[in-house]
Enzyme design. Structure first.
Site, PDB file in Angstrom:
ATOM      1  N   TYR A   1      -3.245  -8.167 -22.817  1.00 30.77           N
ATOM      2  CA  TYR A   1      -2.968  -7.587 -21.340  1.00 30.77           C
ATOM      3  C   TYR A   1      -1.861  -8.393 -20.832  1.00 30.77           C
ATOM      4  O   TYR A   1      -1.041  -8.233 -19.833  1.00 30.77           O
ATOM      5  CB  TYR A   1      -3.666  -6.698 -20.629  1.00 30.77           C
ATOM      6  CG  TYR A   1      -3.148  -5.631 -19.778  1.00 30.77           C
ATOM      7  CD1 TYR A   1      -2.465  -4.691 -20.294  1.00 30.77           C
ATOM      8  CD2 TYR A   1      -3.331  -5.848 -18.395  1.00 30.77           C
ATOM      9  CE1 TYR A   1      -2.040  -3.638 -19.694  1.00 30.77           C
ATOM     10  CE2 TYR A   1      -3.104  -4.680 -17.679  1.00 30.77           C
ATOM     11  CZ  TYR A   1      -2.396  -3.616 -18.000  1.00 30.77           C
ATOM     12  OH  TYR A   1      -1.618  -2.788 -17.360  1.00 30.77           O
TER      13      TYR A   1
ATOM     14  N   LYS B   1      -1.000  -5.762 -12.293  1.00 29.44           N
ATOM     15  CA  LYS B   1      -1.893  -4.343 -11.829  1.00 29.44           C
ATOM     16  C   LYS B   1      -3.036  -4.883 -10.832  1.00 29.44           C
ATOM     17  O   LYS B   1      -3.062  -3.955  -9.902  1.00 29.44           O
ATOM     18  CB  LYS B   1      -2.691  -4.015 -13.011  1.00 29.44           C
ATOM     19  CG  LYS B   1      -1.556  -3.295 -14.151  1.00 29.44           C
ATOM     20  CD  LYS B   1      -0.884  -1.947 -13.689  1.00 29.44           C
ATOM     21  CE  LYS B   1      -0.345  -1.161 -14.923  1.00 29.44           C
ATOM     22  NZ  LYS B   1       0.554  -0.175 -14.313  1.00 29.44           N
TER      23      LYS B   1
HETATM   24  O1  0WD Z   1      -2.724   3.088 -22.259  1.00 28.39           O
HETATM   25  C1  0WD Z   1      -1.941   3.358 -21.521  1.00 28.39           C
HETATM   26  N1  0WD Z   1      -0.837   3.877 -21.910  1.00 28.39           N
HETATM   27  C2  0WD Z   1      -2.055   3.127 -20.045  1.00 28.39           C
HETATM   28  C3  0WD Z   1      -0.863   3.002 -19.281  1.00 28.39           C
HETATM   29  C4  0WD Z   1      -3.613   2.724 -19.431  1.00 28.39           C
HETATM   30  C5  0WD Z   1      -3.574   2.635 -18.138  1.00 28.39           C
HETATM   31  C6  0WD Z   1      -2.356   2.756 -17.214  1.00 28.39           C
HETATM   32  N2  0WD Z   1      -1.294   3.058 -17.847  1.00 28.39           N
HETATM   33  C7  0WD Z   1      -0.117   2.706 -16.906  1.00 28.39           C
HETATM   34  C8  0WD Z   1       1.231   2.099 -17.394  1.00 28.39           C
HETATM   35  O2  0WD Z   1       0.747   0.742 -16.913  1.00 28.39           O
HETATM   36  C9  0WD Z   1       2.121   2.545 -16.268  1.00 28.39           C
HETATM   37  O3  0WD Z   1       1.896   2.171 -15.032  1.00 28.39           O
HETATM   38  O4  0WD Z   1       0.388   4.205 -16.886  1.00 28.39           O
HETATM   39  C10 0WD Z   1       1.861   4.252 -16.391  1.00 28.39           C
HETATM   40  C11 0WD Z   1       2.935   4.921 -17.223  1.00 28.39           C
HETATM   41  O5  0WD Z   1       2.950   4.501 -18.526  1.00 28.39           O
HETATM   42  P1  0WD Z   1       2.693   5.491 -19.906  1.00 28.39           P
HETATM   43  O6  0WD Z   1       2.563   6.978 -19.443  1.00 28.39           O
HETATM   44  O7  0WD Z   1       1.632   4.613 -20.868  1.00 28.39           O
HETATM   45  O8  0WD Z   1       4.066   4.902 -20.532  1.00 28.39           O
HETATM   46  P2  0WD Z   1       5.661   5.734 -20.772  1.00 28.39           P
HETATM   47  O9  0WD Z   1       5.525   7.016 -21.229  1.00 28.39           O
HETATM   48  O10 0WD Z   1       6.397   4.741 -21.758  1.00 28.39           O
HETATM   49  O11 0WD Z   1       6.027   5.815 -19.259  1.00 28.39           O
HETATM   50  C12 0WD Z   1       6.603   4.339 -18.409  1.00 28.39           C
HETATM   51  C13 0WD Z   1       7.737   4.495 -17.945  1.00 28.39           C
HETATM   52  C14 0WD Z   1       8.829   4.153 -18.620  1.00 28.39           C
HETATM   53  O12 0WD Z   1       9.009   4.334 -20.135  1.00 28.39           O
HETATM   54  P3  0WD Z   1       9.628   3.436 -21.090  1.00 28.39           P
HETATM   55  O13 0WD Z   1       9.025   3.813 -22.279  1.00 28.39           O
HETATM   56  O14 0WD Z   1      11.059   3.611 -20.943  1.00 28.39           O
HETATM   57  O15 0WD Z   1       9.402   1.670 -20.871  1.00 28.39           O
HETATM   58  O16 0WD Z   1       7.945   3.795 -16.889  1.00 28.39           O
HETATM   59  C15 0WD Z   1       9.491   4.116 -16.517  1.00 28.39           C
HETATM   60  C16 0WD Z   1       9.970   4.589 -18.011  1.00 28.39           C
HETATM   61  O17 0WD Z   1      10.476   5.670 -17.734  1.00 28.39           O
HETATM   62  N3  0WD Z   1      10.076   2.996 -16.148  1.00 28.39           N
HETATM   63  C17 0WD Z   1      10.892   3.123 -15.032  1.00 28.39           C
HETATM   64  N4  0WD Z   1      11.205   4.029 -13.947  1.00 28.39           N
HETATM   65  C18 0WD Z   1      11.891   3.637 -13.196  1.00 28.39           C
HETATM   66  N5  0WD Z   1      12.604   2.554 -12.953  1.00 28.39           N
HETATM   67  C19 0WD Z   1      11.554   1.697 -14.815  1.00 28.39           C
HETATM   68  C20 0WD Z   1      12.348   1.543 -13.816  1.00 28.39           C
HETATM   69  N6  0WD Z   1      12.723   0.414 -13.633  1.00 28.39           N
HETATM   70  N7  0WD Z   1      10.935   0.763 -16.020  1.00 28.39           N
HETATM   71  C21 0WD Z   1      10.055   1.754 -16.570  1.00 28.39           C
END
Ligand code: 0WD
Length: 268
Positions: free
Chosen positions: A169, A176
């Site tokens: 991580y 976080k």
């Molecule tokens: O296991 C997991 N997937 C976990 C995720 C477990 C626990 C927490 N999380 C958290 C992540 O750290 C994050 O904070 O949940 C949150 C959402 O993540 P997600 O749903 O797992 O991932 P995803 O569908 O990729 O959404 C995150 C999105 C980005 O996607 P990409 O794939 O393009 O990196 O965050 C957005 C973007 O759409 N993002 C932004 N939005 C606005 N401005 C920016 C930005 N600069 N950078 C990334």
């Protein structure tokens, strides 16, 4: 919106408890995104939605989902670009005049920093990860505050790697941890306006963000093996917990980090 009870796998949600609530959801990249699960549950419980997409490349993936959700507002928002978050809130003020719920479900770190040791992380990479993944939540809170006339709920997404060392991580752990601490301080500062602030901490879920972590599949199989419930959580599970935190059922809760992980985090 129809009055049929909402059917999710295994449960039926009878309530439209979020009817009349206006919810901003930031962080939908595709239909696997945690933010999408949250938006879907908010909508099924009756909320009106504003949804953002990162940029033109993300737009074709997000717009159809936003349409299915009947989102009233669909806007671009890269929180790292000056003025874009402000523009979203301007549109919310002009369209709705107020806001009740805002979900921040985004994180970013440059790949070389994310996949390397914390001890080797660059100042620039750490700063960018902190800005996109943590300080943008604080900016979101600042912009939401004047629109939450009757109080509201601010939600951030975090991970267990904030409080315990989870191999691979890396720098997202301290980032976080800062986010969870920011949640507590914001809860303290905004409590008298009845704005409640929470972090939701899901167990591992296969999303695009997660695919950037080394050996993520090991985390998934470990979660199934070791969690008391013995199954992975899905994005609807996260949505249900997020929704709960916005309802009067949680009206005396604020500043918490609520785990949605099948109990994984209680196991040594
Ligand atoms: O296991 C997991 N997937 C976990 C995720 C477990 C626990 C927490 N999380 C958290 C992540 O750290 C994050 O904070 O949940 C949150 C959402 O993540 P997600 O749903 O797992 O991932 P995803 O569908 O990729 O959404 C995150 C999105 C980005 O996607 P990409 O794939 O393009 O990196 O965050 C957005 C973007 O759409 N993002 C932004 N939005 C606005 N401005 C920016 C930005 N600069 N950078 C990334």
């Amino acid at each position: 919106m129809n009055e049929q009870p909402t059917r999710l796998e295994g449960i039926t949600v009878q309530s439209k408890i979020l009817r009349g609530q206006r919810a901003l959801v930031i962080g939908i990249a595709n239909e696997s995104s945690i933010a999408y699960g949250c938006a879907r549950i908010f909508r099924q419980l009756g909320a009106d939605l504003a949804v953002t997409y990162l940029n033109e490349k993300a737009r074709p993936h997000v717009e159809p989902l936003a349409k299915d959700l009947g989102a009233a507002i669909v806007a671009p928002c890269d929180v790292g670009h000056d003025g874009e978050l402000e523009a979203v809130f301007r549109q919310i003020r002009e369209t709705w005049g107020g806001l009740d719920i805002a979900l921040h479900s985004i994180a970013f770190a440059p790949k070389v920093d994310l996949q390397g040791r914390l001890v080797d992380s660059s100042a620039a990479g750490f700063k960018e990860a902190m800005d996109i993944s943590c300080h943008s939540f604080i900016r979101m809170a600042r912009l939401a505050e004047p629109l939450m006339h009757d109080g509201g709920t601010l939600l951030a997404t975090t991970y267990h790697g904030a409080s315990k060392v989870v191999p691979n991580y890396n720098l997202m752990g301290p980032v976080k941890a800062a986010l969870e601490s920011a949640v507590r301080y914001l809860a303290y500062e905004l409590g008298d306006r009845h704005i409640r602030v929470h972090a939701v901490s899901p167990g591992p879920l296969k999303t695009r963000a997660a695919s950037g972590l080394k050996d993520f599949d090991v985390l998934l199989s470990d979660a199934i093996e070791r969690s008391p419930i013995g199954e992975l959580v899905d994005i609807d599970d996260v949505g249900l917990t997020a929704a709960f935190l916005t309802t009067p059922f949680a009206r005396r809760l604020t500043g918490t980090t609520t785990y949605v992980d099948g109990g994984l985090s209680i196991v040594a």
